[in-house]
Scaffold this motif. Structure first.
Motif, PDB file in Angstrom:
ATOM      1  N   GLU A 101      34.083  59.902  92.884  1.00  0.00           N
ATOM      2  CA  GLU A 101      34.095  61.336  93.236  1.00  0.00           C
ATOM      3  C   GLU A 101      34.695  61.576  94.621  1.00  0.00           C
ATOM      4  O   GLU A 101      34.624  62.650  95.165  1.00  0.00           O
ATOM      5  CB  GLU A 101      32.678  61.919  93.120  1.00  0.00           C
ATOM      6  CG  GLU A 101      31.675  61.419  94.150  1.00  0.00           C
ATOM      7  CD  GLU A 101      31.129  60.020  93.875  1.00  0.00           C
ATOM      8  OE1 GLU A 101      30.278  59.567  94.660  1.00  0.00           O
ATOM      9  OE2 GLU A 101      31.568  59.373  92.894  1.00  0.00           O
ATOM     10  N   ARG A 102      35.277  60.532  95.185  1.00  0.00           N
ATOM     11  CA  ARG A 102      36.017  60.522  96.459  1.00  0.00           C
ATOM     12  C   ARG A 102      35.112  60.547  97.691  1.00  0.00           C
ATOM     13  O   ARG A 102      35.491  60.081  98.747  1.00  0.00           O
ATOM     14  CB  ARG A 102      37.035  61.663  96.545  1.00  0.00           C
ATOM     15  CG  ARG A 102      38.100  61.496  95.475  1.00  0.00           C
ATOM     16  CD  ARG A 102      38.962  62.693  95.305  1.00  0.00           C
ATOM     17  NE  ARG A 102      39.790  62.550  94.115  1.00  0.00           N
ATOM     18  CZ  ARG A 102      39.962  63.483  93.201  1.00  0.00           C
ATOM     19  NH1 ARG A 102      39.401  64.662  93.348  1.00  0.00           N
ATOM     20  NH2 ARG A 102      40.706  63.250  92.145  1.00  0.00           N
ATOM     21  N   GLY A 103      33.958  61.160  97.585  1.00  0.00           N
ATOM     22  CA  GLY A 103      32.989  61.086  98.672  1.00  0.00           C
ATOM     23  C   GLY A 103      33.426  61.794  99.942  1.00  0.00           C
ATOM     24  O   GLY A 103      33.127  61.341 101.049  1.00  0.00           O
ATOM     25  N   ILE A 104      34.127  62.905  99.793  1.00  0.00           N
ATOM     26  CA  ILE A 104      34.500  63.678 100.986  1.00  0.00           C
ATOM     27  C   ILE A 104      33.296  64.546 101.381  1.00  0.00           C
ATOM     28  O   ILE A 104      32.708  65.227 100.546  1.00  0.00           O
ATOM     29  CB  ILE A 104      35.734  64.565 100.696  1.00  0.00           C
ATOM     30  CG1 ILE A 104      36.910  63.687 100.258  1.00  0.00           C
ATOM     31  CG2 ILE A 104      36.081  65.403 101.917  1.00  0.00           C
ATOM     32  CD1 ILE A 104      37.321  62.624 101.247  1.00  0.00           C
ATOM     33  N   TYR A 105      32.950  64.511 102.644  1.00  0.00           N
ATOM     34  CA  TYR A 105      31.760  65.240 103.119  1.00  0.00           C
ATOM     35  C   TYR A 105      32.104  66.707 103.386  1.00  0.00           C
ATOM     36  O   TYR A 105      33.017  67.006 104.164  1.00  0.00           O
ATOM     37  CB  TYR A 105      31.235  64.606 104.405  1.00  0.00           C
ATOM     38  CG  TYR A 105      30.757  63.192 104.233  1.00  0.00           C
ATOM     39  CD1 TYR A 105      29.442  62.927 103.834  1.00  0.00           C
ATOM     40  CD2 TYR A 105      31.590  62.122 104.471  1.00  0.00           C
ATOM     41  CE1 TYR A 105      29.002  61.623 103.677  1.00  0.00           C
ATOM     42  CE2 TYR A 105      31.161  60.822 104.318  1.00  0.00           C
ATOM     43  CZ  TYR A 105      29.866  60.575 103.920  1.00  0.00           C
ATOM     44  OH  TYR A 105      29.435  59.285 103.767  1.00  0.00           O
ATOM     45  N   ALA A 106      31.346  67.592 102.758  1.00  0.00           N
ATOM     46  CA  ALA A 106      31.580  69.027 102.948  1.00  0.00           C
ATOM     47  C   ALA A 106      31.191  69.477 104.350  1.00  0.00           C
ATOM     48  O   ALA A 106      31.745  70.441 104.874  1.00  0.00           O
ATOM     49  CB  ALA A 106      30.783  69.813 101.906  1.00  0.00           C
ATOM     50  N   SER A 107      30.230  68.781 104.947  1.00  0.00           N
ATOM     51  CA  SER A 107      29.743  69.224 106.255  1.00  0.00           C
ATOM     52  C   SER A 107      30.602  68.680 107.401  1.00  0.00           C
ATOM     53  O   SER A 107      30.306  68.935 108.561  1.00  0.00           O
ATOM     54  CB  SER A 107      28.289  68.789 106.442  1.00  0.00           C
ATOM     55  OG  SER A 107      28.182  67.393 106.314  1.00  0.00           O
ATOM     56  N   LEU A 108      31.648  67.935 107.065  1.00  0.00           N
ATOM     57  CA  LEU A 108      32.522  67.366 108.098  1.00  0.00           C
ATOM     58  C   LEU A 108      33.944  67.905 107.921  1.00  0.00           C
ATOM     59  O   LEU A 108      34.382  68.166 106.797  1.00  0.00           O
ATOM     60  CB  LEU A 108      32.561  65.838 107.976  1.00  0.00           C
ATOM     61  CG  LEU A 108      31.521  65.027 108.747  1.00  0.00           C
ATOM     62  CD1 LEU A 108      30.116  65.379 108.315  1.00  0.00           C
ATOM     63  CD2 LEU A 108      31.750  63.538 108.558  1.00  0.00           C
ATOM     64  N   GLU A 112      36.867  64.636 111.046  1.00  0.00           N
ATOM     65  CA  GLU A 112      35.595  63.897 111.128  1.00  0.00           C
ATOM     66  C   GLU A 112      35.451  62.956 109.943  1.00  0.00           C
ATOM     67  O   GLU A 112      34.958  61.832 110.091  1.00  0.00           O
ATOM     68  CB  GLU A 112      34.426  64.885 111.171  1.00  0.00           C
ATOM     69  CG  GLU A 112      34.300  65.597 112.507  1.00  0.00           C
ATOM     70  CD  GLU A 112      33.237  66.694 112.483  1.00  0.00           C
ATOM     71  OE1 GLU A 112      32.559  66.876 113.496  1.00  0.00           O
ATOM     72  OE2 GLU A 112      33.103  67.377 111.447  1.00  0.00           O
ATOM     73  N   MET A 115      37.606  59.944 110.663  1.00  0.00           N
ATOM     74  CA  MET A 115      37.140  59.090 111.761  1.00  0.00           C
ATOM     75  C   MET A 115      35.732  58.531 111.520  1.00  0.00           C
ATOM     76  O   MET A 115      35.229  57.762 112.334  1.00  0.00           O
ATOM     77  CB  MET A 115      37.121  59.884 113.073  1.00  0.00           C
ATOM     78  CG  MET A 115      38.466  60.460 113.469  1.00  0.00           C
ATOM     79  SD  MET A 115      39.742  59.212 113.645  1.00  0.00           S
ATOM     80  CE  MET A 115      39.224  58.448 115.165  1.00  0.00           C
ATOM     81  N   LEU A 116      35.091  58.934 110.428  1.00  0.00           N
ATOM     82  CA  LEU A 116      33.681  58.573 110.218  1.00  0.00           C
ATOM     83  C   LEU A 116      33.423  57.060 110.078  1.00  0.00           C
ATOM     84  O   LEU A 116      32.610  56.512 110.828  1.00  0.00           O
ATOM     85  CB  LEU A 116      33.115  59.316 109.003  1.00  0.00           C
ATOM     86  CG  LEU A 116      31.630  59.060 108.771  1.00  0.00           C
ATOM     87  CD1 LEU A 116      30.784  59.899 109.718  1.00  0.00           C
ATOM     88  CD2 LEU A 116      31.242  59.349 107.327  1.00  0.00           C
ATOM     89  N   PRO A 117      34.079  56.374 109.154  1.00  0.00           N
ATOM     90  CA  PRO A 117      33.707  54.957 108.974  1.00  0.00           C
ATOM     91  C   PRO A 117      34.050  54.149 110.229  1.00  0.00           C
ATOM     92  O   PRO A 117      35.164  54.252 110.744  1.00  0.00           O
ATOM     93  CB  PRO A 117      34.569  54.502 107.789  1.00  0.00           C
ATOM     94  CG  PRO A 117      35.006  55.749 107.122  1.00  0.00           C
ATOM     95  CD  PRO A 117      35.125  56.771 108.193  1.00  0.00           C
TER      96      PRO A 117
END
Lengths: 247, 295
Positions: A101-108, A112, A115-117
């Protein structure tokens, strides 16, 4: 069913496998999903897991990554047994995971998300290199992650693990639901990564796409690997593959 | 001197200030609750008791160790936050995989135990805590008298709330927290230590309660029930702002304090219930809260 180390191309005969999976079993709650998966991946190979819906392909990736509730068996990455490690420790061994599901964060924001991992190894791509691979991302850095199109989200999901220095990538259906032009771009990216020495396991339903990027294909059915087909033998085995996939 | 709607300005602005003071405590406490709920999915019912602990730690620092207010303002949140870390590691971690209700019941039980322990040791009549010498007295602004300490409470609360908002919304650590809140499994699969984040977040939320307790010590008498009296209102604030919403907790905390203060001026009989009436209306119209995201 493969019971011993899978037959592999000539190079796999001489090079120790980068990933060795033996007797991998996994459960969702009480539901027993994987029943003893066996396969190898050699360094620098692109290997696909093919199979029908519900065969256990995604669960195999999740089990390698340690993001499933219960698993047992053996998953050895570059000589290190990972079956009892938490997923954060597995990631630190240099595995990058792009979920289905790609795992893109809606809150970022896009930036962000990118740069997260944290960097897990030296040698990750710089932001400029990622923007060269995926120019669309650069223009959308300040947007909310989930405001991107499906293709852009997939590029972001791949781009952010390339930043980390991970050299072994698990890509779960990267072409699912994407337009042909974006699928071509993803395919070109995977071939480029392969040239650069990345090792990749690709879960795919679209074997025509898989044939353009992979060295070998493992066929998964009912939680087991039931066959392995070299990519250059694909045409000769197309009837058998259609049978496996129910095409 | 002018009057507004027949109310003398001293009375009006005095209540506005009182509302801001209450709002300051609502904001810090609901912020702590929102931070904890956001990442842990735990409705931390022991938050009021942890606020009370902050006040008691300040009182103990002064009376047993001679540590003044300013040092206690730093020390007490650290101590109370450390107790939070222990609680998370020993208890909450074990129920992380089950329904929210178990967390609420566990923290409710903890609140009763903590309050009981302090009541047994210090009674329930309350202990005095002096305003620090630097903040005694006040200034006459013409339309009202502003005690320095109360002004300090509002300013300190605003600074802490805005700093927390900045930390969560604008820093890399905040991005980790938001990511772990949204998808802890994937965040962990990127190599981020989510269990450690959870522990530190609970400790930080509890430390915020401890900080509010120190701020409150010179205003209210330090007593074991001070948190229990406040926590129900704070939960109403969190529901109105939106469970887990950082900005919602801050804005709603200060706003509801003001509304409560103004209600005391214009309709004193309604001041104790106005927040709950607003809560009911918000739940009817926007169940996720004013700043919350619908599930």
């Amino acid at each position: 069913m493969l019971t011993e180390a899978a037959p592999s191309p000539a190079k796999a005969a001489t090079i120790a496998p980068m990933l060795k999976v033996r007797g991998l079993e996994a459960w969702y709650g009480e539901s027993h999903v994987l029943h003893g998966i066996d396969f190898d991946v050699a360094p620098g190979e692109v290997v696909t897991l093919l199979g029908r819906n519900g065969a256990g392909k995604t669960t195999t990736l999740k089990s390698i990554m340690g993001v499933i509730g219960k698993r047992k068996g053996s998953v050895v990455l570059e000589g290190a047994e990972t079956i009892n490690l938490p997923s954060r420790a597995i990631a630190r061994l240099g595995i990058g995971y792009v979920p289905e599901e790609r795992g893109i964060y809606a809150s970022l924001s896009v930036e962000e998300n990118l740069m997260l991992p944290p960097r897990v190894r030296p040698g990750g791509l710089s932001l400029e290199q990622i923007f060269t691979l995926f120019p669309n991302i650069k223009e959308r850095l300040k947007s909310q992650g989930t405001k991107l199109s499906g293709g852009e989200q997939q590029m972001l999901a791949i781009g952010r693990i390339l930043r980390t220095g991970a050299h072994f990538l698990l890509l779960d259906e990267p072409t699912e639901g994407l337009a042909p032009v974006i699928i071509d771009q993803i395919g070109a990216t995977i071939r480029r990564l392969k040239q650069d020495g990345y090792t990749i396991i690709l879960v795919e339903q679209n074997f025509r796409f898989a044939a353009t990027v992979a060295d070998r294909h493992y066929v998964v059915e009912q939680g087991r690997v039931i066959d392995m087909i070299e990519n250059d033998q694909l045409d000769a085995n197309i009837g058998k593959l259609h049978g496996y996939l129910g095409v | 001197m002018f009057e507004l709607l027949g109310i003398p300005p001293q009375a009006l602005f005095g209540q506005v200030l009182l509302g801001l003071i209450n709002g300051s405590f609502y904001a810090i406490l609901s912020l702590g609750l929102a931070v904890i709920f956001g990442l842990l999915n735990i409705i931390n019912f022991s938050h009021g008791a942890q606020y009370m602990m902050g006040a008691f730690v300040a009182w103990m620092c002064l009376n047993y160790l001679g540590i003044n207010y300013w040092a206690a303002l730093l020390l007490a949140p650290l101590i109370v936050g450390a107790t939070g870390v222990v609680i998370e590691r020993l208890l909450l971690k074990r129920i992380a995989h089950v329904d929210h209700l178990y967390g609420l019941l566990l923290t409710f039980g903890l609140a009763l135990i903590i309050q009981g322990l302090f009541r047994n040791s210090y009674g329930s009549s309350g202990l005095p805590y002096q305003i620090p010498a630097e903040l005694r007295g006040g200034i006459n602004l013409g339309f009202m008298f502003l005690p320095w300490y109360r002004g300090w409470v509002v300013v300190a609360s605003l600074v802490v709330c805005l700093s927390t908002w900045f930390l969560i919304e604008k820093t890399k650590l905040g991005a980790y927290l938001r990511a772990a809140t949204e998808n802890p499994t994937l965040t962990q699969a990127f190599g981020i230590n989510v269990p450690l984040l959870v522990t530190l977040t609970y400790g930080f939320g509890v430390a915020l309660a401890g900080f509010a307790g120190v701020l409150a010590a010179p205003i209210y008498s330090v007593n074991p029930n001070m948190g229990a009296d406040l926590i129900i209102v704070v939960f109403a604030v969190v529901v109105i702002g939106g469970m887990g919403s950082i900005l919602g907790a801050i804005v709603t905390g200060f706003s509801l304090g003001l509304i409560e203060g103004l209600t005391k001026v214009f309709y004193p009989e309604g001041s104790a219930t106005v927040i709950f009436i607003i809560m009911v209306l918000v739940l009817l119209v926007r169940p996720a809260g004013l700043f919350g995201r619908a599930a």
